[in-house]
Scaffold this active site. Structure first.
Site, short mmCIF file in Angstrom:
data_model
loop_
_atom_site.label_atom_id
_atom_site.label_comp_id
_atom_site.label_asym_id
_atom_site.label_seq_id
_atom_site.Cartn_x
_atom_site.Cartn_y
_atom_site.Cartn_z
N PRO A 1 52.42 -7.77 28.75
CA PRO A 1 52.33 -7.90 27.30
C PRO A 1 51.21 -8.82 26.86
O PRO A 1 51.20 -10.00 27.21
CB PRO A 1 53.71 -8.46 26.92
CG PRO A 1 54.60 -8.09 28.05
CD PRO A 1 53.74 -8.12 29.26
N GLU A 2 50.27 -8.27 26.14
CA GLU A 2 49.22 -9.04 25.49
C GLU A 2 49.51 -9.00 23.99
O GLU A 2 50.61 -8.62 23.59
CB GLU A 2 47.84 -8.45 25.81
CG GLU A 2 47.55 -8.37 27.31
CD GLU A 2 46.19 -7.77 27.63
OE1 GLU A 2 45.27 -7.87 26.80
OE2 GLU A 2 46.05 -7.17 28.71
N HIS B 1 67.50 -8.42 37.29
CA HIS B 1 66.37 -9.23 36.86
C HIS B 1 66.52 -9.79 35.45
O HIS B 1 65.55 -10.30 34.89
CB HIS B 1 65.04 -8.46 36.97
CG HIS B 1 64.75 -7.92 38.32
ND1 HIS B 1 64.86 -8.69 39.47
CD2 HIS B 1 64.39 -6.69 38.73
CE1 HIS B 1 64.55 -7.95 40.52
NE2 HIS B 1 64.27 -6.73 40.11
#
Length: 277
Positions: free
Chosen positions: A2-3, A100
DNA sequence: CATGCGTCCTGCTTGC
DNA sequence: TGCAAGCAGGACGCAT
């Protein structure tokens, strides 16, 4: 990974389910997800009863702004960094957290915010004052809230490679490897060019290209390489529009020359040896 | 100060 | 087929 466009999409997707809710509790399924402590129980006490006032993005951070709990006066912010494989979504609090899952933030409406991170690079922290966090205070300007010339002027006389500077969060905030490579292609600049060797016009062109790429990527809901999903569980769409990222050896979309792969600033960098001079 | 590089983490991909 | 090495990459610590 994710940017800026991915985190922007996540913030917009999460806001309707979070803003106005009250934090009931938190649960940590991983000890390293909480950066800089306070430890888990202190964290739980510190967020209990706080209304969620706002959800926004800064750089690649998701910022959840919290009002004081009833009878108190201390606002706080929860800053989440998804790093490479982090995912956020809202689901029923009773739902079994998938593998996770690192933490859950329980809300007053029976829902919970889930944070999953396969690679454990991501983290969150609770801050009474965001600017007291050195990383936050050092962040450069938001590329979509600043004009291209101002951004170009920030390069000064730096001798570092232009790609390293695009990735430097103190120069401009929110850019990662994908959008750095795509912007450099659109501007026709090799990633290993030293910033001091770029004319003012080419610098402006680069940041205008960055703004164009980021705007298009947000409109597409971000880019999914592998792990990224929107809070609704959907893939982004901008990966279908990549000109160069992840396409080494394939023909340049503009001229057909095979795209080159090199390493700049420790990162894989793909570019067209003909279009990017 | 400015720059660059190794490290963290884990699952998937590549190569022998 | 099996196993190990390689790779992905944002931020940070440290070396130059």
């Amino acid at each position: 990974m994710p940017e800026l466009p991915e985190v922007e999409t996540i913030a917009r997707g999460l806001a309707p389910g979070l803003v106005g809710r009250i934090v009931a509790d938190a649960r940590f399924l991983c000890t390293t997800v909480l950066a800089d402590c306070p430890c888990g129980d202190t964290f739980r006490t510190a967020i209990h009863g706080r209304p969620i006032r706002n959800v926004r993005r800064r750089a690649k951070l998701l910022i959840i702004e919290l009002s004081p709990a009833p009878g108190r006066t201390d606002p706080a912010s929860l800053a989440v960094h998804l790093k490479m494989t982090g995912r956020l979504w809202i689901a029923g609090a009773a739902e079994e957290p998938p593998r996770h899952t690192r933490f859950q933030l329980f809300l007053d409406d029976g829902q919970a915010l889930f944070f999953q991170d396969q690679r454990r690079f991501g983290n969150c922290r609770l801050l009474s004052d965001l600017d007291s966090w050195p990383f936050y205070a050092s962040l450069g300007p938001e590329p979509l809230e600043t004009d291209a010339k101002s951004l170009a002027d920030r390069l000064g006389k730096k001798t570092a490679r232009i790609k390293a500077l695009l990735l430097d969060q103190t120069v401009v905030a929110g850019v990662g490897n994908i959008y750095a490579d795509e912007s450099l292609f659109l501007a026709g600049i090799r990633p290993d060019t030293r910033a001091c060797d770029l004319s003012p016009a080419r610098r402006r062109k680069l940041f205008a290209a960055l703004q164009q790429v980021l705007t298009r990527a947000i409109a597409a809901g971000g880019s999914t390489i592998r792990d990224y999903r929107t809070p609704e569980g959907l893939e982004g769409g901008f990966q279908n529009d990549f000109a160069v990222y992840g396409r080494g050896g394939e023909p340049c979309p503009a001229c057909g020359t095979a795209l080159s792969v090199t390493r700049v600033a420790g990162r894989t960098s793909t570019f067209c040896p003909r279009c990017q001079g």
